[in-house]
Design an enzyme around this catalytic site. Structure first.
Site, PDB file in Angstrom:
ATOM      1  N   GLU A  89       2.692  -9.012   4.691  1.00 22.01           N
ATOM      2  CA  GLU A  89       3.829  -8.728   5.559  1.00 22.01           C
ATOM      3  C   GLU A  89       3.539  -9.062   7.018  1.00 22.01           C
ATOM      4  OE1 GLU A  89       4.692  -6.830   1.796  1.00 22.01           O
ATOM      5  OE2 GLU A  89       2.907  -6.787   3.079  1.00 22.01           O
ATOM      6  N   HIS A 158       7.754   4.504  -1.613  1.00 19.25           N
ATOM      7  CA  HIS A 158       8.829   3.519  -1.728  1.00 19.25           C
ATOM      8  C   HIS A 158      10.196   4.120  -1.418  1.00 19.25           C
ATOM      9  CE1 HIS A 158       5.526   1.932  -4.129  1.00 19.25           C
ATOM     10  NE2 HIS A 158       6.076   0.733  -4.066  1.00 19.25           N
TER      11      HIS A 158
END
Length: 359
Positions: A89, A158
């Site tokens: 990322e 998440h």
């Protein structure tokens, strides 16, 4: 699951009232468009419109995206416009920021914004601050997009909402769409904007269809960033929400209407800049305020709205304290029964409205 099916499909929900799509059904609506397809159409149209626009991220190309949001784009536009990246990322977010500084308009997809924490230095220190620190010489027109907030059965790492995190930072614009209309019109505006935009989608909304008019299907359709939408007008209480919580508010409003309670529902659409004027005008009319969000309560979006109302002209119109409905102040549990009780539900909105109105 029956209650969830009632929320996302036609027919009646768990409260025996019409679902929000029935509530929004219009004789002018031509077709149904899912939240996912609205995003796909927006990116496809902007890639076609502007040769500087491109998409990059994990599995966005050959796999059509982890949630199939970029389905068909790689086959149509090829490797230069739709780019698969390694699982890094910080690396591909840095590529996106650098490309934006060099004059391109990248769309950077995070598989989930929970993973975007790996790249938060690029988003905040590089993207958000460069235009200011360069005295306006270097714009950074990049869009960071992907699923945000709670999903289903994926536990604490998440299931966080980052709306409050990113909207805390000057230099960013933060968008949190609810409907297919929001998704398409706001993503197109975000791609065209010269500022870095954090575009927070909702995984549980991707497959939800909404009826859309011919105007929304047009390639010229855009929604101005920074303007909320009144989804339902009312006189007794103002409900303010973003993302999936807007649907909960609309369902609650239909149920409460059977008891003579008329709710006004405001879809924030944009978290930063915040359209406080629309909220203030509504509070001055209804004299009551309830905010609804899936994020944690401390320093949340609802907390900011309540503070702005207290500091502004609408405060003297309140007949009762403003109330926040939020996610529980704990990491998201894995067990479904605990997860359900950690996320605001329609019943929580109904209960809180009655609490505000003392009924």
């Amino acid at each position: 699951m029956a209650a969830l099916k009632g929320l996302f499909c036609g027919g009646k929900n768990a409260f025996g009232v019409l679902s929000r799509r029935d509530f929004h059904r219009s004789t002018l609506a031509a077709v149904q468009l899912t939240y996912r397809d609205a995003l796909t159409h927006a990116m496809d149209e902007e890639i076609e419109r502007d040769e500087t626009v491109f998409l990059l991220g994990e599995e966005v190309a050959q796999y059509d995206g982890a949630y199939k949001v970029s389905r068909g784009l790689w086959k149509k536009w090829g490797d230069k416009r739709v780019i698969d990246t390694p699982i890094s990322e910080m690396g591909f977010a840095g590529i996106a920021v650098g490309a934006a500084m060099a004059g391109l308009r990248p769309i950077c997809e995070f598989m989930t914004f929970n993973f975007a924490l790996q790249a938060i230095d690029q988003v905040i220190n590089s993207a958000a601050k460069t235009h200011y620190m360069s005295a306006g010489a270097i714009p950074v027109p990049v869009v960071f997009r992907g699923p945000n907030g709670s999903s289903a059965g994926v536990a604490a790492q998440h299931s966080q909402c980052f709306a409050a995190w990113y909207s805390h930072c000057p230099g960013l614009k933060v968008i949190s769409p609810w409907s297919a209309e929001d998704a398409k019109g706001l993503l197109k505006s975000a791609i065209r904007d010269d500022n870095p935009v954090v575009f927070l989608e909702n995984e549980l909304m991707y497959g939800v269809p909404f009826e859309v008019s011919e105007e929304i299907q047009s390639k010229d359709f855009v929604i101005p960033i920074g303007k909320a939408k009144i989804e339902k007008e009312g006189t007794n209480v103002t409900l303010v929400a973003h993302s999936k919580s807007v649907g909960h508010c609309l369902d609650a409003a239909v149920a409460l209407a059977k008891e003579g309670i008329d709710c006004e529902v405001i879809n924030m659409r944009t978290i930063r800049p915040l359209d406080i004027e629309t909220i203030e005008a509504s509070v001055m009319k209804t004299n009551h305020l309830l905010t609804v969000e899936g994020g944690w309560p401390q320093f949340g979006v609802g907390a900011e709205i309540c503070a702005r109302i207290m500091e502004g002209p609408a405060f003297n119109y309140l007949d009762a304290p403003a109330v926040r409905v939020t996610g529980a102040d704990i990491p998201m549990p894995y067990a479904k029964i605990l997860e359900d009780n950690c996320i605001p539900q329609v019943k929580d909105v109904i209960f809180s409205v009655k609490k505000v109105l003392h009924v």
